[in-house]
Design an enzyme around this catalytic site. Structure first.
Site, short mmCIF file in Angstrom:
data_model
loop_
_atom_site.label_atom_id
_atom_site.label_comp_id
_atom_site.label_asym_id
_atom_site.label_seq_id
_atom_site.Cartn_x
_atom_site.Cartn_y
_atom_site.Cartn_z
N GLY A 68 3.06 -1.32 -4.15
CA GLY A 68 4.37 -1.40 -3.53
C GLY A 68 5.35 -2.29 -4.27
O GLY A 68 6.54 -1.98 -4.37
N THR A 69 4.86 -3.41 -4.82
CA THR A 69 5.76 -4.32 -5.53
C THR A 69 6.36 -3.66 -6.76
O THR A 69 7.57 -3.75 -7.01
CB THR A 69 5.01 -5.61 -5.93
OG1 THR A 69 4.68 -6.33 -4.73
CG2 THR A 69 5.86 -6.50 -6.82
N ASN A 112 7.16 -6.40 7.75
CA ASN A 112 5.74 -6.68 7.55
C ASN A 112 5.25 -7.93 8.29
O ASN A 112 4.05 -8.17 8.37
CB ASN A 112 5.44 -6.82 6.06
CG ASN A 112 6.19 -7.98 5.42
OD1 ASN A 112 7.41 -8.10 5.59
ND2 ASN A 112 5.49 -8.82 4.70
N GLN A 129 4.77 -0.60 5.10
CA GLN A 129 4.00 -0.74 6.34
C GLN A 129 3.98 0.56 7.16
O GLN A 129 3.22 0.66 8.12
CB GLN A 129 4.56 -1.87 7.20
CG GLN A 129 4.35 -3.26 6.63
CD GLN A 129 2.89 -3.68 6.56
OE1 GLN A 129 2.05 -3.20 7.30
NE2 GLN A 129 2.58 -4.59 5.65
N SER A 184 2.08 1.78 -0.64
CA SER A 184 0.95 1.13 -1.29
C SER A 184 -0.34 1.54 -0.59
O SER A 184 -0.45 1.43 0.63
CB SER A 184 1.12 -0.40 -1.22
OG SER A 184 0.16 -1.04 -2.04
N ALA A 185 -1.33 2.00 -1.37
CA ALA A 185 -2.54 2.60 -0.80
C ALA A 185 -3.34 1.65 0.07
O ALA A 185 -3.95 2.06 1.06
CB ALA A 185 -3.43 3.15 -1.92
N HIS A 186 -3.35 0.36 -0.27
CA HIS A 186 -4.22 -0.56 0.47
C HIS A 186 -3.67 -0.92 1.85
O HIS A 186 -4.29 -1.66 2.60
CB HIS A 186 -4.53 -1.82 -0.35
CG HIS A 186 -3.40 -2.79 -0.47
ND1 HIS A 186 -3.42 -4.02 0.14
CD2 HIS A 186 -2.23 -2.72 -1.14
CE1 HIS A 186 -2.31 -4.68 -0.15
NE2 HIS A 186 -1.58 -3.90 -0.92
N THR A 239 -1.22 5.43 -19.13
CA THR A 239 -2.22 6.32 -18.56
C THR A 239 -2.42 6.01 -17.08
O THR A 239 -2.61 4.86 -16.69
CB THR A 239 -3.57 6.15 -19.29
OG1 THR A 239 -3.38 6.40 -20.68
CG2 THR A 239 -4.61 7.11 -18.74
N CYS A 262 2.15 -12.41 0.36
CA CYS A 262 2.85 -12.75 -0.88
C CYS A 262 3.49 -14.13 -0.80
O CYS A 262 4.05 -14.62 -1.78
CB CYS A 262 3.90 -11.69 -1.20
SG CYS A 262 3.15 -10.11 -1.64
#
Length: 384
Positions: A72-73, A154, A182, A202-204, A242, A333
């Site tokens: 995300g960042t 968030n 979020q 963001s996947a996490h 890549t 963060c």
């Protein structure tokens, strides 16, 4: 000892199904996705593009509008920096409640490129003043403007009144970027209906791997953008390097599974949140919930933020951890244990801040009511 992980807004546990996909991709996808001269590369390329198609389908976007990033960042940086460098943005409108990856990037852009910045007024619940937003837009109509506002905060969970923002952006011909980190993967989102120019994920945050995410960028804008990371033609020439294929495969699977279970899991988190509010009220008279986090319709179901009455004990979170409870004081963060987050400072009276400690509880699909009971028991022991 019972353990309760209640910090899902920082990072969610990865699903077992996603782990299997990642391991399989690591083991069997040998080729470079840009090496399409041979079958190994083409097989890996197909994983990349199938993942892109899966994500686009579930947010009602075009696959070419999905750009994979390291999270995300990076996605927020890509959008903000490219808007200034490639779209000619000279004025940015945002709020002081945004994530550091937005606020610090905007600060850097304002210094480097002399971009003017305005912050929309907010009240003590973190609600934006849309009259003030329109006034700012009207006063800067001669400039190219970008509005950057997060869909769900968030820390305090406030949901953005998206329709109002979109209406004003269209009225004053401004671009609109929303940090949806979020929201995407946790609530349904439809880019055909939402007039976002940019969105980030963001996947996490939705039970996928760390270190991978994506930016949604409208096709008509993407054509105007140049790479921030140079040295290759990956990701439509926007982001060289890549691609993280096993991470992207895991992201895609996590996103697919989340989209299949939205209704059930949203209801579960709403129930957990309601139960948590009820139990906290029993042990903390006159409890103060931050922002709109306790409002069932105006906040995201996964986040609840409140002020815990105690002397300034910066070890509070560590005490809870020793009792098996993982919560946070806010954004991961901003990890300084002695510094209250900028969001809580902005919306809370200094008098209250001196007598309380903010606690953010964030629920996930693997939580149960027993986790709330464990939290409440730990808080009661600390008070005694």
């Amino acid at each position: 000892m019972k353990r309760a992980y209640l910090d899902n807004a920082a990072s969610t546990p990865i699903r077992n199904e996603v782990v299997k996909v990642i391991i399989h991709t690591l083991k069997y996808s040998l080729g470079n996705p840009s090496s399409i001269q041979h079958s190994y590369g083409r097989e890996t390329r197909s994983i990349l593009e199938e993942s892109r198609i899966c994500i686009a389908k579930n947010i009602k976007a075009s696959p070419s509008e999905i750009i994979f990033t390291s999270g995300g960042t990076e996605a927020n940086n890509l959008v903000l920096r490219s808007s200034v460098l490639d779209l000619g943005i000279r004025h940015i409108i945002t709020s002081q409640l945004e994530h550091p990856s937005v606020l610090q990037t905007i600060l850097d852009l304002s210094i480097r490129y002399k971009i003017s910045v305005d912050f929309i007024s907010i009240d003590k619940k973190g609600i934006l003043d849309f009259n003030n937003m329109e006034e700012i837009l009207r006063n800067n109509i001669h400039k190219k403007i970008l509005v950057s506002l997060m869909y769900a905060n968030n820390e305090i969970g406030n949901l953005l009144e998206v329709d109002k923002v979109v209406f004003l952006c269209k009225k004053y011909n401004a671009y609109f970027h929303s940090d949806t980190i979020q929201v995407i993967g946790n609530l349904p989102i439809n880019m055909e209906k939402l007039s976002f120019d940019f969105a980030t994920a963001s996947a996490h945050k939705f039970y996928g791997p760390k270190g991978v995410g994506f930016a949604f960028i409208r096709n008509n804008i993407l054509k105007k953008m140049k790479p921030l990371i140079t040295g290759g033609v990956q990701e439509y020439g926007i982001r060289s390097g890549t691609e993280n294929i096993h991470g992207i495969a895991g992201l895609s699977e996590a996103f697919r599974l989340s989209c299949c279970t939205f209704t059930r899991h949203i209801k579960k988190m709403q129930d957990l949140k309601s139960y948590c509010i009820s139990e906290l009220k029993k042990i903390i008279p006159n409890i103060i919930f931050n922002g709109l986090s306790s409002h069932p319709d105006k906040s995201i179901p996964s986040i609840l933020n409140f002020l815990y009455p105690t002397k300034k004990d910066y070890l509070l979170y560590f005490h809870l951890d020793l009792m098996g409870v993982a919560v946070s004081k806010g954004s991961s963060c901003n990890s300084n244990p002695k510094k209250t987050s900028h969001v809580i400072q902005l919306i809370t009276d200094r008098y209250l801040l001196n007598k309380t400690m903010p606690i953010r509880i964030s629920f996930g699909i693997f939580n149960e009511k027993g986790d709330i009971d464990t939290l409440v028991e730990a808080l009661q022991k600390i008070r005694k």
